[in-house]
Design a protein around this motif. Structure first.
Motif, PDB file in Angstrom:
ATOM      1  N   ALA A  41      41.019  51.374  54.592  1.00 32.88           N
ATOM      2  CA  ALA A  41      39.547  51.573  53.970  1.00 32.88           C
ATOM      3  C   ALA A  41      38.630  51.665  54.883  1.00 32.88           C
ATOM      4  O   ALA A  41      37.330  52.278  54.924  1.00 32.88           O
ATOM      5  CB  ALA A  41      39.198  50.480  53.078  1.00 32.88           C
ATOM      6  N   ALA A  42      38.515  50.915  55.838  1.00 33.33           N
ATOM      7  CA  ALA A  42      37.757  51.042  57.194  1.00 33.33           C
ATOM      8  C   ALA A  42      37.754  52.510  57.654  1.00 33.33           C
ATOM      9  O   ALA A  42      36.871  52.958  58.097  1.00 33.33           O
ATOM     10  CB  ALA A  42      38.254  50.100  58.058  1.00 33.33           C
ATOM     11  N   TRP A  43      38.849  52.903  57.839  1.00 36.88           N
ATOM     12  CA  TRP A  43      39.163  54.458  58.464  1.00 36.88           C
ATOM     13  C   TRP A  43      38.233  55.256  57.669  1.00 36.88           C
ATOM     14  O   TRP A  43      37.699  56.395  58.103  1.00 36.88           O
ATOM     15  CB  TRP A  43      40.766  54.735  58.625  1.00 36.88           C
ATOM     16  CG  TRP A  43      41.414  53.996  59.759  1.00 36.88           C
ATOM     17  CD1 TRP A  43      42.339  53.143  59.286  1.00 36.88           C
ATOM     18  CD2 TRP A  43      41.156  54.039  60.915  1.00 36.88           C
ATOM     19  NE1 TRP A  43      42.806  52.518  60.395  1.00 36.88           N
ATOM     20  CE2 TRP A  43      42.077  53.081  61.481  1.00 36.88           C
ATOM     21  CE3 TRP A  43      40.411  54.730  61.769  1.00 36.88           C
ATOM     22  CZ2 TRP A  43      42.175  52.711  62.930  1.00 36.88           C
ATOM     23  CZ3 TRP A  43      40.561  54.315  63.295  1.00 36.88           C
ATOM     24  CH2 TRP A  43      41.254  53.476  63.689  1.00 36.88           C
ATOM     25  N   CYS A  44      38.356  55.291  56.386  1.00 36.67           N
ATOM     26  CA  CYS A  44      38.010  56.258  55.416  1.00 36.67           C
ATOM     27  C   CYS A  44      36.288  55.893  55.344  1.00 36.67           C
ATOM     28  O   CYS A  44      35.692  57.081  55.311  1.00 36.67           O
ATOM     29  CB  CYS A  44      38.519  55.906  53.914  1.00 36.67           C
ATOM     30  SG  CYS A  44      40.082  56.523  53.905  1.00 36.67           S
ATOM     31  N   GLY A  83      33.764  58.784  55.852  1.00 37.90           N
ATOM     32  CA  GLY A  83      32.598  59.035  55.077  1.00 37.90           C
ATOM     33  C   GLY A  83      31.572  58.925  55.639  1.00 37.90           C
ATOM     34  O   GLY A  83      30.443  59.579  55.267  1.00 37.90           O
ATOM     35  N   LEU A  84      31.018  58.007  56.829  1.00 41.88           N
ATOM     36  CA  LEU A  84      29.766  57.990  57.530  1.00 41.88           C
ATOM     37  C   LEU A  84      29.476  59.091  58.122  1.00 41.88           C
ATOM     38  O   LEU A  84      28.365  59.560  58.259  1.00 41.88           O
ATOM     39  CB  LEU A  84      29.814  56.674  58.435  1.00 41.88           C
ATOM     40  CG  LEU A  84      28.456  56.614  59.179  1.00 41.88           C
ATOM     41  CD1 LEU A  84      27.576  56.196  58.033  1.00 41.88           C
ATOM     42  CD2 LEU A  84      28.871  55.481  60.116  1.00 41.88           C
ATOM     43  N   GLY A  85      30.473  59.812  58.662  1.00 46.29           N
ATOM     44  CA  GLY A  85      30.567  61.053  59.260  1.00 46.29           C
ATOM     45  C   GLY A  85      30.158  62.232  58.232  1.00 46.29           C
ATOM     46  O   GLY A  85      29.240  63.098  58.760  1.00 46.29           O
ATOM     47  N   GLY A  88      32.920  58.125  66.809  1.00 43.42           N
ATOM     48  CA  GLY A  88      32.085  56.881  67.354  1.00 43.42           C
ATOM     49  C   GLY A  88      32.493  55.917  66.456  1.00 43.42           C
ATOM     50  O   GLY A  88      32.656  54.541  66.978  1.00 43.42           O
ATOM     51  N   ALA A  89      32.277  55.991  65.014  1.00 46.02           N
ATOM     52  CA  ALA A  89      32.698  54.643  64.198  1.00 46.02           C
ATOM     53  C   ALA A  89      34.192  54.506  64.199  1.00 46.02           C
ATOM     54  O   ALA A  89      34.251  53.189  64.497  1.00 46.02           O
ATOM     55  CB  ALA A  89      32.189  55.010  62.709  1.00 46.02           C
ATOM     56  N   LEU A  90      35.023  55.311  64.442  1.00 50.70           N
ATOM     57  CA  LEU A  90      36.398  55.031  64.701  1.00 50.70           C
ATOM     58  C   LEU A  90      36.633  54.346  66.049  1.00 50.70           C
ATOM     59  O   LEU A  90      37.613  53.282  65.909  1.00 50.70           O
ATOM     60  CB  LEU A  90      37.386  56.322  64.462  1.00 50.70           C
ATOM     61  CG  LEU A  90      37.069  56.867  63.197  1.00 50.70           C
ATOM     62  CD1 LEU A  90      38.010  58.190  63.413  1.00 50.70           C
ATOM     63  CD2 LEU A  90      37.879  55.948  62.256  1.00 50.70           C
ATOM     64  N   VAL A  91      35.913  54.718  66.936  1.00 55.89           N
ATOM     65  CA  VAL A  91      36.290  54.231  68.126  1.00 55.89           C
ATOM     66  C   VAL A  91      35.675  52.567  68.446  1.00 55.89           C
ATOM     67  O   VAL A  91      36.249  51.930  68.973  1.00 55.89           O
ATOM     68  CB  VAL A  91      35.459  54.871  69.249  1.00 55.89           C
ATOM     69  CG1 VAL A  91      35.316  54.325  70.858  1.00 55.89           C
ATOM     70  CG2 VAL A  91      36.337  56.266  69.660  1.00 55.89           C
ATOM     71  N   ALA A  92      34.615  52.545  67.763  1.00 57.12           N
ATOM     72  CA  ALA A  92      33.848  51.178  67.706  1.00 57.12           C
ATOM     73  C   ALA A  92      34.833  50.299  67.037  1.00 57.12           C
ATOM     74  O   ALA A  92      34.863  49.135  67.075  1.00 57.12           O
ATOM     75  CB  ALA A  92      32.751  51.375  67.145  1.00 57.12           C
ATOM     76  N   LEU A  93      35.496  50.907  65.754  1.00 60.32           N
ATOM     77  CA  LEU A  93      36.197  49.888  65.033  1.00 60.32           C
ATOM     78  C   LEU A  93      37.588  49.326  65.870  1.00 60.32           C
ATOM     79  O   LEU A  93      37.915  48.394  66.018  1.00 60.32           O
ATOM     80  CB  LEU A  93      36.853  50.490  63.832  1.00 60.32           C
ATOM     81  CG  LEU A  93      35.817  50.720  62.752  1.00 60.32           C
ATOM     82  CD1 LEU A  93      36.424  51.570  61.473  1.00 60.32           C
ATOM     83  CD2 LEU A  93      35.366  49.098  61.959  1.00 60.32           C
TER      84      LEU A  93
END
Length: 159
Positions: A28-31, A35-37, A62-67
């Motif tokens: 869900a976090a990956w999605c 989704g933010l992108g 960037g969001a994936l790297v931050a997670l």
């Protein structure tokens, strides 16, 4: 003639950790990051079509790297329990209570939570372990740790 220096232990010489888990994000976090992108790309579409795709991809990556970069590691090794940046000697640990269901963890985080407790929580790991501290110098009564493998962590913490 000088005496040889004692050999420094290398990482390969150190014993394997009794328990190690990185609390990586779930699907869900990956999605959500992807989704933010997409949202950024759609928002920029009226301004510049090419730029919208590039910025959407940059935001998603960037969001994936931050997670991944902020995912804490729970580890039992070298006589210590480490949770994120915090660590405590195994000799200072008391009772270990695994919480194998989301309801148990929710209760521990809600009405049963002591404000002085150290909490290492990730929403995508819905089970956990509560570890009492037996350190008279530390005001922290216990650690509450998220883990996807509570029984294994509890077993690694018990002597």
């Amino acid at each position: 003639m000088s005496a040889p220096e004692p050999a420094q232990p290398s990482p390969a010489d150190s014993p394997a950790p009794a328990f190690r888990e990185r609390l990586s994000p779930g699907p869900a976090a990956w999605c959500g990051a992807a989704g933010l992108g997409v949202i950024v790309a759609v928002a920029l579409w009226p301004l510049a079509h090419e730029l919208s795709f590039v910025m959407g991809a940059v935001v998603a990556v960037g969001a994936l790297v931050a997670l991944v970069a902020t995912a804490p590691v729970i580890e039992v090794a070298g006589g210590e329990l480490r949770a994120g940046r915090a660590h405590v000697s195994l000799a200072l640990l008391g009772e270990v209570t695994p919480m194998a269901t989301a309801d148990e963890m929710r209760t521990a985080l809600g009405p049963a939570l002591d404000a002085r407790a150290y909490v290492c929580l990730r929403a995508w790991a819905r089970t956990g372990v509560q570890v009492q501290l037996d350190d008279p110098l530390d005001p922290t009564p216990y650690w509450l740790l998220s883990t996807r493998r509570p029984a294994e962590l509890a077993a690694a913490l018990r002597p």
